[in-house]
Design a protein around this motif. Structure first.
Motif, mmCIF file in Angstrom:
data_model
loop_
_atom_site.group_PDB
_atom_site.id
_atom_site.type_symbol
_atom_site.label_atom_id
_atom_site.label_comp_id
_atom_site.label_asym_id
_atom_site.label_seq_id
_atom_site.Cartn_x
_atom_site.Cartn_y
_atom_site.Cartn_z
ATOM 1 N N VAL A 128 -7.271 -1.707 3.165
ATOM 2 C CA VAL A 128 -7.108 -2.975 3.871
ATOM 3 C C VAL A 128 -8.457 -3.686 3.866
ATOM 4 C CG1 VAL A 128 -5.193 -2.336 5.396
ATOM 5 C CG2 VAL A 128 -7.528 -1.858 6.116
ATOM 6 N N VAL A 129 -8.409 -5.006 3.755
ATOM 7 C CA VAL A 129 -9.638 -5.787 3.730
ATOM 8 C C VAL A 129 -9.675 -6.671 4.970
ATOM 9 C CG1 VAL A 129 -10.858 -7.638 2.506
ATOM 10 C CG2 VAL A 129 -9.858 -5.734 1.226
ATOM 11 N N VAL A 130 -10.858 -6.780 5.569
ATOM 12 C CA VAL A 130 -11.030 -7.695 6.692
ATOM 13 C C VAL A 130 -11.991 -8.792 6.254
ATOM 14 C CG1 VAL A 130 -11.877 -7.960 9.052
ATOM 15 C CG2 VAL A 130 -10.704 -5.843 8.379
ATOM 16 N N SER A 131 -11.547 -10.033 6.326
ATOM 17 C CA SER A 131 -12.419 -11.173 6.041
ATOM 18 C C SER A 131 -12.189 -12.226 7.099
ATOM 19 C CB SER A 131 -12.101 -11.769 4.666
ATOM 20 O OG SER A 131 -12.547 -10.915 3.647
ATOM 21 N N THR A 132 -13.241 -12.487 7.866
ATOM 22 C CA THR A 132 -13.123 -13.483 8.922
ATOM 23 C C THR A 132 -13.825 -14.750 8.452
ATOM 24 O OG1 THR A 132 -13.381 -11.622 10.431
ATOM 25 C CG2 THR A 132 -13.462 -13.807 11.408
ATOM 26 N N GLY A 133 -13.171 -15.885 8.589
ATOM 27 C CA GLY A 133 -13.849 -17.112 8.205
ATOM 28 C C GLY A 133 -12.900 -18.229 7.869
ATOM 29 N N GLN B 8 0.805 -1.217 0.000
ATOM 30 C CA GLN B 8 0.000 0.000 0.000
ATOM 31 C C GLN B 8 0.843 1.274 0.000
ATOM 32 O OE1 GLN B 8 -3.403 -0.296 -0.424
ATOM 33 N NE2 GLN B 8 -2.738 -2.415 -0.693
ATOM 34 N N PRO B 9 0.284 2.351 -0.598
ATOM 35 C CA PRO B 9 1.038 3.615 -0.625
ATOM 36 C C PRO B 9 1.097 4.258 0.763
ATOM 37 C CG PRO B 9 -1.150 3.922 -1.557
ATOM 38 C CD PRO B 9 -1.012 2.460 -1.284
ATOM 39 N N LEU B 10 2.100 5.099 0.971
ATOM 40 C CA LEU B 10 2.211 5.807 2.251
ATOM 41 C C LEU B 10 1.087 6.828 2.382
ATOM 42 C CD1 LEU B 10 6.065 6.494 2.444
ATOM 43 C CD2 LEU B 10 4.783 4.642 3.511
ATOM 44 N N VAL B 11 0.697 7.111 3.621
ATOM 45 C CA VAL B 11 -0.354 8.108 3.852
ATOM 46 C C VAL B 11 -0.151 8.718 5.239
ATOM 47 C CG1 VAL B 11 -2.003 6.428 4.813
ATOM 48 C CG2 VAL B 11 -2.855 8.514 3.771
ATOM 49 N N THR B 12 -0.231 10.043 5.322
ATOM 50 C CA THR B 12 -0.006 10.661 6.626
ATOM 51 C C THR B 12 -1.314 10.959 7.372
ATOM 52 O OG1 THR B 12 0.149 12.797 5.551
ATOM 53 C CG2 THR B 12 2.224 11.706 6.054
ATOM 54 N N GLY B 13 -2.416 11.039 6.644
ATOM 55 C CA GLY B 13 -3.702 11.321 7.282
ATOM 56 C C GLY B 13 -4.251 10.076 7.958
ATOM 57 N N ASN B 14 -5.067 10.280 9.012
ATOM 58 C CA ASN B 14 -5.540 9.113 9.771
ATOM 59 C C ASN B 14 -7.058 8.937 9.691
ATOM 60 O OD1 ASN B 14 -6.279 11.275 11.331
ATOM 61 N ND2 ASN B 14 -5.716 10.303 13.277
ATOM 62 N N ARG B 15 -7.687 9.509 8.639
ATOM 63 C CA ARG B 15 -9.144 9.388 8.530
ATOM 64 C C ARG B 15 -9.499 8.169 7.679
ATOM 65 N NH1 ARG B 15 -9.746 15.282 6.160
ATOM 66 N NH2 ARG B 15 -8.068 14.311 4.963
ATOM 67 N N VAL B 16 -10.068 7.189 8.328
ATOM 68 C CA VAL B 16 -10.313 5.900 7.677
ATOM 69 C C VAL B 16 -11.815 5.689 7.469
ATOM 70 C CG1 VAL B 16 -9.988 3.409 7.839
ATOM 71 C CG2 VAL B 16 -8.272 4.958 8.811
ATOM 72 N N ALA B 17 -12.212 5.459 6.211
ATOM 73 C CA ALA B 17 -13.610 5.141 5.933
ATOM 74 C C ALA B 17 -13.782 3.634 6.008
ATOM 75 C CB ALA B 17 -13.988 5.647 4.550
ATOM 76 N N VAL B 18 -14.823 3.202 6.710
ATOM 77 C CA VAL B 18 -15.080 1.767 6.854
ATOM 78 C C VAL B 18 -16.341 1.382 6.086
ATOM 79 C CG1 VAL B 18 -15.636 -0.082 8.484
ATOM 80 C CG2 VAL B 18 -13.939 1.653 9.107
ATOM 81 N N ALA C 206 -6.318 -5.166 11.233
ATOM 82 C CA ALA C 206 -6.283 -4.236 10.102
ATOM 83 C C ALA C 206 -6.020 -2.807 10.580
ATOM 84 C CB ALA C 206 -7.610 -4.304 9.348
ATOM 85 N N ALA C 207 -6.628 -2.428 11.705
ATOM 86 C CA ALA C 207 -6.444 -1.074 12.229
ATOM 87 C C ALA C 207 -5.010 -0.873 12.708
ATOM 88 C CB ALA C 207 -7.433 -0.814 13.372
ATOM 89 N N LYS C 208 -4.440 -1.906 13.338
ATOM 90 C CA LYS C 208 -3.047 -1.819 13.773
ATOM 91 C C LYS C 208 -2.127 -1.604 12.583
ATOM 92 C CE LYS C 208 -2.829 -4.830 17.814
ATOM 93 N NZ LYS C 208 -2.446 -6.168 18.244
ATOM 94 N N ALA C 209 -2.401 -2.340 11.519
ATOM 95 C CA ALA C 209 -1.568 -2.232 10.322
ATOM 96 C C ALA C 209 -1.670 -0.822 9.731
ATOM 97 C CB ALA C 209 -1.985 -3.279 9.300
ATOM 98 N N LEU C 210 -2.897 -0.294 9.660
ATOM 99 C CA LEU C 210 -3.073 1.066 9.134
ATOM 100 C C LEU C 210 -2.341 2.081 10.008
ATOM 101 C CD1 LEU C 210 -6.821 1.251 8.045
ATOM 102 C CD2 LEU C 210 -4.829 1.677 6.586
ATOM 103 N N ALA C 211 -2.461 1.912 11.326
ATOM 104 C CA ALA C 211 -1.800 2.844 12.244
ATOM 105 C C ALA C 211 -0.286 2.811 12.044
ATOM 106 C CB ALA C 211 -2.160 2.502 13.694
ATOM 107 N N ALA C 212 0.258 1.616 11.802
ATOM 108 C CA ALA C 212 1.703 1.487 11.576
ATOM 109 C C ALA C 212 2.101 2.187 10.275
ATOM 110 C CB ALA C 212 2.096 0.016 11.530
ATOM 111 N N LEU C 213 1.273 2.021 9.252
ATOM 112 C CA LEU C 213 1.548 2.658 7.956
ATOM 113 C C LEU C 213 1.560 4.182 8.087
ATOM 114 C CD1 LEU C 213 1.782 2.147 4.781
ATOM 115 C CD2 LEU C 213 -0.666 2.637 4.717
#
Lengths: 205, 473
Positions: B425-430, B310-320, B455-462
């Protein structure tokens, strides 16, 4: 392990780097302490190499105003300090109430000199809320240290206090880099009325 | 636990030349064998399986004419041709002699797989091989390690049979591990993930080639996009900092520190020293110089795959976007717990979403597109949200248990991801049905997580690394 630097020498070192520390003087008798107080409420501390924790060891007497209070406290301290010999008794004017933080330094065996900022006083051990960096630090590092603390809002509620803390961190980083210091504790460093005072200084050479 | 041997810090910023070790044109395997179960047999077999294109010289003092069809040698001195890399897999006691011969044969580098050195108290044996390396200016990795694997250069010094551990496909992630066991088990996990491997390095006792050399090499390595690191200790602390500072300017480094609990810690004399132990110092260094610290082995994988794709991003606004209400609730918690936030959607995108979505879909975040949502509805939501200027990244929850989610949804997500406008990021449980679909997405470069919190941890790290890059470069 290093040797504890004499309190007044440590106090003078702080002064040299422009770090506010509370006026400090050794007193040999209750009378000397009364003279030092000049009518202000004062604090008496037993200074010894053998106890880091003054509150726990009972080597701290707070808010002493009258001659009787000072005399009584001096005697109590002298008695308690017997088991921590050798010791000296230090007089300081009573500080204003405020937020107690800790700033410190140490030499890490891998990375060398490091600087620490955290919530201080009696909360140090309880919350272990602190940030650490390798010296020398930049302004950006200082900002990030503060940001990292859970207690950031408590310690620095506004931009002015943020800036003040950053400045002190930069001064301490410089002091650590330029001096032969193994460990440094400014705990507490009290933030009050838009300014601050290092109230207790511990330096291990 | 790897034993530490001090390396002289007099030669600051001197890095071992590792090109021959990593890109060898010729390899000698000392201890090569045809006997099943011998380490030398497995290594030999792995080289053949990997399809190594250069010259291969099996060496064994008891060798006959040939080993596994290759001309065999009794000593490395008999080869009489240029040797880039020697892999040594014989008992420790014999290593100094053999290494000396390698030096005389002018080998360019070595990997010493054998254990039985400082890690078991034989520090003088280790010192001996260190001196030999110095004398011939011949760097070696190890001892007591798995060595190196590079699917691109088709080299594989690992003594782990290919049927027991999967080998990952070729990609941009390099994985370095001081420990062999963490190395091999994590490597196995990596091969189950969609992302590919550039290089794998297990360097054991770090007698000659240490973490500073390896990081420096990977920093310059064009095939390495992301570095994943299992570290027990850095021997040259200040140089480690210098090289970390350099490498994180251009590549993310995900790092996990082993040995964080201190046993022999001396009584501290100050609060500062009692708070700031050895692990805390490492953690502070990682943070200060832009390395992303993982606290669990799983996090190494979580972070590696988002950095890789994924590309780098400095903003932290995540649409779910979600097709399950409960998962939307969990995602909301995960977003806020990790220092992320929901965006305020623009009027235009709200209007556009309202136009495209059926009335049952509430235009708010998390956006629940409904259990019956199909690829078209998901696709519409992705398209509109990704063009909203207030959205920095997207978390899409696709539960494949629902009737509308199928391979067409996979295609839609992959197509969107290929556009790479904003991090996804995609979340798929199953279980099996889900996993067959997530595998497809992952192999096409979409990072998929099993839970919203991963997924949220990964985004926060990015985001955190992206912010560091913005300040540091």
């Amino acid at each position: 392990m290093g040797e504890l630097l004499d309190y007044v020498s440590a106090y003078n070192l702080m002064k040299k780097y422009g770090i506010n520390s509370i006026e400090s003087k050794y007193v040999k008798s209750a009378d000397e302490a009364i003279k030092f107080s000049k009518g202000r409420p004062i604090v008496l501390k037993g200074i010894t190499k053998k106890a880091i924790h003054k509150t726990k060891s009972g080597l701290l007497e707070l808010d002493l105003l009258t001659s009787d209070q000072i005399k009584g406290a001096f005697l109590r301290l002298s008695k308690k300090a017997q088991k921590f010999k050798p010791y000296k008794i230090l007089a300081q004017p009573m500080t204003k109430q405020g937020i107690e933080i800790i700033m410190g330094g140490k030499v890490d065996s891998q990375f060398g000199k490091m600087i620490l900022l955290g919530l201080g006083g009696i909360y140090v051990e309880t919350f272990k809320d602190f940030a650490l960096r390798v010296c020398p630090i930049t302004r950006y590092d200082a900002k990030k240290m503060l940001e990292q603390l859970k207690s950031k809002k408590v310690i620095a509620p506004d931009q002015k206090s943020e800036k003040m803390i950053e400045e002190v961190l930069l001064k301490i980083s410089k002091l650590l880099v330029e001096n032969n210091i193994q460990e440094l504790d400014l705990n507490p460093l009290i933030l009050h009325d838009g300014t601050y005072d290092a109230v207790d200084i511990r330096i291990l050479k | 636990m790897v034993h530490m041997v001090k390396r002289s810090t007099a030669n600051n910023h001197d890095f071992a030349d590792l090109t021959h070790i990593f890109n060898p044109r010729s390899v000698a395997i000392i201890g090569a064998s045809e006997k099943p179960g011998k380490v030398g047999q497995v290594i030999m077999q792995n080289y053949m399986d990997a399809g190594f294109q250069g010259a291969l010289y099996p060496v064994n003092i008891n060798a006959g004419e040939k080993i596994s069809g290759y001309k065999a040698y009794k000593s490395v001195l008999d080869i009489r041709k240029e040797i880039d890399l020697v892999v040594i897999a014989i008992p420790a006691a014999g290593v100094p002699n053999v290494l000396e011969e390698c030096g005389k044969a002018k080998a360019n580098g070595a990997v010493i797989v054998s254990g039985g050195f400082a890690e078991v108290g034989a520090a003088d044996l280790e010192e001996k091989i260190k001196q030999i390396s110095k004398k011939y200016k011949m760097p070696f990795i190890g001892p007591n390690c798995l060595g190196v694997m590079d699917p691109r250069a088709r080299i594989d010094t690992l003594f782990l049979p290919t049927y027991k551990i999967e080998r990952p496909k070729i990609g941009g992630v390099s994985f370095v591990s001081q420990s062999g066991s963490v190395g091999s088990s994590t490597l196995d996990l990596i091969s189950a993930e969609g992302f590919g491997l550039s290089r794998f390095i297990s360097y054991g006792n770090a007698t000659v080639v240490d973490e500073v050399d390896i990081l420096h090499f990977l920093a310059k390595d064009k095939n390495t996009k992301v570095i994943v690191y299992y570290l027990e200790g850095a021997k040259r602390g200040r140089e480690f900092i210098e090289v970390a500072k350099e490498v994180t300017k251009s590549k993310p480094v995900v790092i996990i520190k082993g040995g964080i609990t201190e046993t022999g810690a001396t009584a501290a004399h100050s609060h500062t020293a009692s708070l700031a132990g050895s692990y805390e110092s490492y953690s502070a260094v990682f943070r200060q110089f832009g390395m992303t610290e993982a606290h669990e082995l799983e996090e190494l994988i979580y972070f590696a795959k988002i950095f890789d794709t994924q590309p780098l991003v400095t903003g932290n606004r995540v649409a779910v976007i979600t097709n399950g209400g409960g998962h939307g609730v969990l995602a909301t918690d995960a977003i806020y717990q990790n220092g992320l936030t929901f965006p305020q959607l623009t009027k235009e995108s709200q209007k556009e979403l309202r136009r495209r979505m059926p009335p049952i879909v509430n235009i708010a975040l998390p956006m629940d597109v409904g259990g019956e949502a199909d690829y078209k509805r998901f696709g519409d939501a992705l398209e509109v949200l990704s063009t909203d200027q207030n959205v920095d990244a997207i978390m899409m929850i696709a539960l494949f248990q629902t009737p509308g989610a199928d391979e067409k949804l996979v295609d839609a997500v992959v197509n969107f991801n290929n556009g790479k406008k904003k991090p996804l990021v995609v979340v798929s449980t199953g279980s099996s049905y889900t996993q067959s679909h997530t595998k497809l997405m992952e192999s096409a470069g979409v990072p998929v997580y099993e839970s919203p919190s991963a997924a949220a941890k990964a985004l926060a790290a990015l985001i955190s690394y992206s912010r560091y890059r913005e300040k540091a470069v």
